[in-house]
Structure formats: structure tokens, C-alpha cells
Design a protein around this motif. Structure first.
Motif: not given
Ligand SMILES: Nc1nc2c(ncn2[C@@H]2O[C@H](COP(=O)(O)OP(=O)(O)OP(=O)(O)O)[C@@H](O)[C@H]2O)c(=O)[nH]1
Ligand SMILES: [Mg+2]
Length: 437
Positions: A215-224
């Protein structure tokens, strides 16, 4: 509170709608309030317009018996927001106990990968898995130490080669070692710093090819905000993202935009980060998330009840219009309707029919429901299926059995025949075809 700004403005809008008369103007204002709230949260304009259209449509539709236009609009808001965040069904990582499940984290610099690696380690450890961490970030100074400290806090082992410049090799050796040792969840933290995004994505691809993560999890910053879309899409296309972990939703004014943007890539959001501490994360579940966001604990229940009512109406309507409508159906329909609301309403939902029955007939029908039930109960199956066979003596028998008069039995038959005639007329006029029945 996650998305507090958006939550407050949506709650205010809902409160205003609920307190209003629910007329056209109130609904229009509500839609405008919702638009403003979503745009301020950086939800993409096209998505907001799409949602507005659905709300407008719901505001024009006839609600099922017992419900109002306001209910219709609220239901639509709930459904559209849930849809915007990826749908009703929450996504869960396919982790199999007793096997080595390799989770690889990817994402740009500072998105929160290392923190998230520790959060996930803690999450799975608390659920009884044997968990280990691998540091495959060879760019960030002190990357290994950062993860080591977090690993100690969680109480899980870590593999790394401080000073090495071979992320692919580290990842492979780390995963091999922990698999051999029987670890069930092996979380690989990767670099976010790279000269350019292309190079970073290429490195991710190489590591993924080498360790074949489950499983690959993409980590994304919500502030963008909505720019998360482009980022998520680029990673998704390059490395087959399994799911997305959206971080920093605590206090991110544009978090709504980020969540809806990443959901639009088609990759499911599995978790959200709600703070810096290792236990500040949640499984992402759109329906309960929206429920909390709107501050209406019973909204989901309302929506479920309305869906049931809609299905019931649809089944009845189909039976009615297909001519499979017996005397018993008529009586049951009346009883149902009495429970749900005024009769004129449900019949009004049947295209062309509501106006076909005069108001006094409807009122009379409501008064007669109890008697009709008794009459139908006194009939044989054959008589119900084929009321044409009801002659004088049968009618007298039925009247006696139901404690009514022959006149009342005839009245029921008259109503029934009138209904059937109405339907036949509609059919002949081809009106029903328009409604795909
Ligand atoms: N408020 C908040 N802060 C977070 C969350 N997740 C991570 N952070 C913070 O974001 C900053 C960056 O986190 P890291 O985990 O180091 O990010 P990274 O992606 O590993 O960064 P690089 O390794 O440099 O690419 C840190 O200050 C974290 O504490 C979250 O859910 N909420
Ligand atoms: Mg990091």
C-alpha cells in the motif's frame, strides 16, 4: 475542531434554513450561504456550482409524504458533501494479520510524512499488530534521528542507515529484515526534499519497484487547499497511490478544498491528521465527518428515513401504474399514507393523478380507510383479484362480514374503479411513458 471555519458557516446556514419558512427565497439564500462557505474553504468553483445545481434541483422536487422541501435540500446537501469527499463507504487499508504488510509513505517536503509514519505505527500497534519503521529519507538532515525519536515514543523498532545515500537499498534491506523477523506492519518513510518534483517522483517509483509495497499512502498537507489536486494527481499517476492521508486538518482554513480536491483524483482518503501529536489522527469516514461538520447528529438518520420513504413511494407508484394495483393495495396505500401525511400529497406525487382526484374524494377516502380495511378483509382472494365477480349477494355477504353497508362496499368499488380508469386514461394519453413506467 477540524475545519472549524467551514463548519461554523455551514452550521449557520443550516440553522437559518431550518428556522425559515422554507420558501423559494429561503432556499436560494441557503444555497448562496453554502456556496460562500465552500468557496472560502477553497473548494473548486466547478464543484461548488455542481453542488449548487443539485441543491436547487432538490428544492424544486416534491418531497416524500411527511417531509418538507427543507428536508429535501438538507438531504441533498448531506449527500453532495459526502459525495464530494469520496462517497458513503469509508476506505480501510487492507492489512492482513500474520503477514508482512508494507506501507510506503510518499509526499512532498513538509507534508507530514515522518509524523504520519509515527502516527500510523502507533495506530497499528494499538490494534495489536507488530509494527516497525524504516527510514528511507537520505536527503533531510537528521531525518533518521527524527524518526528514531518518534519510534521510541511509540515503542517500535526502526531501521535506517544514517549517512547513506542509497534510499532504494535502505528500503530494501529494512523491509527484508523486518519481514524476516515477522513484523506485520512495516512502514517506510521516504524523502520529501529533492531538487525537483520529477526527481522525487522518480525516486519513489524506484523504491516502490524494489520493495513492492502492499500500500502506498500519499501524504498531503491540507493547508494548500485545492492545489492538493495537482499534487495528488501527479503522484497518483506516477506510483499507483493506494490512499491519501490528509494532514494538518486542524485549523486549516482551506482544508475543505484539500479534502474535496484529493477525493476528486479518485484515490480514497484513508486517514486525516488532526494535530502534531502521534495520536492526533482519525480514520476518515465521509458520512460521520459531514455529520460532525454540519453539527446535526441526526442528519444521517433523517436521510435514511427519507430514502426509505422514497423507495416505498416508488414501489407503490410502480404497482399502481403498471395496473397490478389491487383493492388491497389501494387500502394499504391509504393506510400508509395516513401514517405519513395527507393523502393529497402522496397522490399528488403521481404524475397527472393528484389533480385527477377531486379534493372531496380524497377527504372522503381518508374517512373511509378503516371501513375499507374491514371490507377488504371480508373478501376472498379471488374477489380481491377480480372485483368484477362481486354481485349483489356477495356484496351483501361482505357488508355483513365487515360491519358495513352494501352501499359502502359499492363506494369502495367505485373509488377503485375510478382510480383504475384514471390510470388507463393516463396510459392512453401516453403520459406515463414520459415517466419511464
Ligand atoms: N497541526 C498539524 N501539524 C502536523 C500534522 N502532521 C504533521 N504536522 C507538522 O508538520 C511539520 C512537518 O512534518 P514532517 O512529518 O516532518 O513532514 P515530512 O513530510 O516528513 O517532511 P520532510 O521529511 O522534510 O519531507 C511538523 O512540524 C509536524 O509537526 C497535523 O496533522 N497537524
Ligand atoms: Mg520526513
Amino acid at each position: 475542531m477540524v475545519l472549524s471555519g467551514l463548519s461554523k458557516s455551514l452550521r449557520d446556514a443550516v440553522r437559518r434554513l431550518v428556522g425559515s419558512t422554507g420558501d423559494v427565497r429561503a432556499i436560494r439564500e441557503f444555497i448562496r450561504d453554502v456556496q460562500r462557505a465552500l468557496l472560502r474553504a477553497d473548494v473548486r468553483v466547478e464543484q461548488v456550482l455542481e453542488l449548487s445545481k443539485k441543491l436547487e434541483k432538490a428544492g424544486r422536487e416534491e418531497p416524500p409524504p411527511g417531509y418538507t422541501r427543507k428536508d429535501m435540500v438538507l438531504k441533498a446537501l448531506y449527500e453532495e458533501l459526502v459525495g464530494l469527499l469520496g462517497g458513503e463507504k469509508p476506505y480501510r487499508l487492507p492489512i492482513l494479520p500474520g503477514r508482512s504488510n508494507v506501507i510506503m509513505l510518499v509526499g512532498i517536503q513538509g507534508s507530514g510524512k515522518t509524523t504520519t509514519a509515527a502516527k500510523l505505527a502507533n495506530y497499528y500497534k494499538r490494534r495489536g499488530y507488530r509494527v516497525a519503521l524504516v527510514c528511507a529519507d537520505t536527503y533531510r538532515p537528521g531525518a533518521y534521528d527524527q524518526l528514531r525519536q518518534l519510534a521510541e515514543m511509540v515503542g517500535v523498532p526502526i531501521y535506517g542507515e544514517p549517512g547513506s545515500t542509497d534510499p532504494v537499498g535502505i528500503a530494501r534491506r529494512g523491509v527484508e529484515k523486518f519481514s524476516r523477523e515477522g513484523y506485520e506492519v512495516i512502514i517506510v518513510d521516504t524523502a520529501g526534499r529533492h531538487k525537483e518534483e520529477r526527481g522525487l517522483i522518480e525516486e519513489m517509483r524506484m523504491i516502490a519497484r524494489e520493495i513492492k509495497p502492499n500500500h502506498i499512502i500519499l501524504v498531503v498537507d491540507a493547508t494548500i487547499g485545492q492545489s492538493a489536486y495537482v499534487q495528488a494527481k501527479a503522484f497518483h499517476e506516477a506510483t499507483r497511490i493506494g490512499s491519501i492521508f490528509v494532514t494538518k486538518l486542524d485549523g486549516a482554513a482551506r482544508g475543505g478544498g484539500a479534502l474535496s480536491a484529493v477525493a476528486a483524483t479518485g484515490a480514497p482518503v484513508s486517514f486525516i491528521g488532526t494535530g502534531e501529536k502521534i495520536d492526533e489522527m482519525e480514520e476518515f469516514d465521509p458520512p460521520s465527518f459531514i455529520n460532525r461538520l454540519l453539527g446535526m447528529g441526526d442528519l444521517k438518520a433523517l436521510v435514511d428515513r427519507m430514502r426509505e420513504a422514497e423507495v416505498k413511494v416508488k414501489i407503490r407508484r410502480e404497482a399502481l401504474l403498471s395496473g397490478r394495483f389491487t383493492l388491497r393495495d389501494l387500502v394499504e396505500q391509504m393506510e400508509e399514507v395516513r401514517k405519513m401525511g395527507p393523502l393529497s400529497k402522496i397522490l399528488g406525487m403521481i404524475p397527472g393523478l393528484g389533480s385527477g382526484l377531486p379534493e372531496e374524494v380524497l377527504r372522503e377516502a381518508e374517512r373511509n380507510i378503516k371501513k375499507w380495511r374491514a371490507i377488504v378483509n371480508s373478501m376472498t382472494e379471488e374477489e380481491i383479484r377480480n372485483p368484477k365477480i362481486l354481485d349483489r349477494s356477495r356484496i351483501r355477504r361482505i357488508a355483513r362480514g365487515s360491519g358495513t353497508t352494501p352501499g359502502e362496499v359499492r363506494m369502495l368499488l367505485k373509488q377503485y374503479n375510478m382510480l383504475r380508469k384514471n390510470i388507463k386514461q393516463l396510459r392512453r394519453k401516453g403520459l406515463l411513458a414520459r415517466f419511464k413506467i
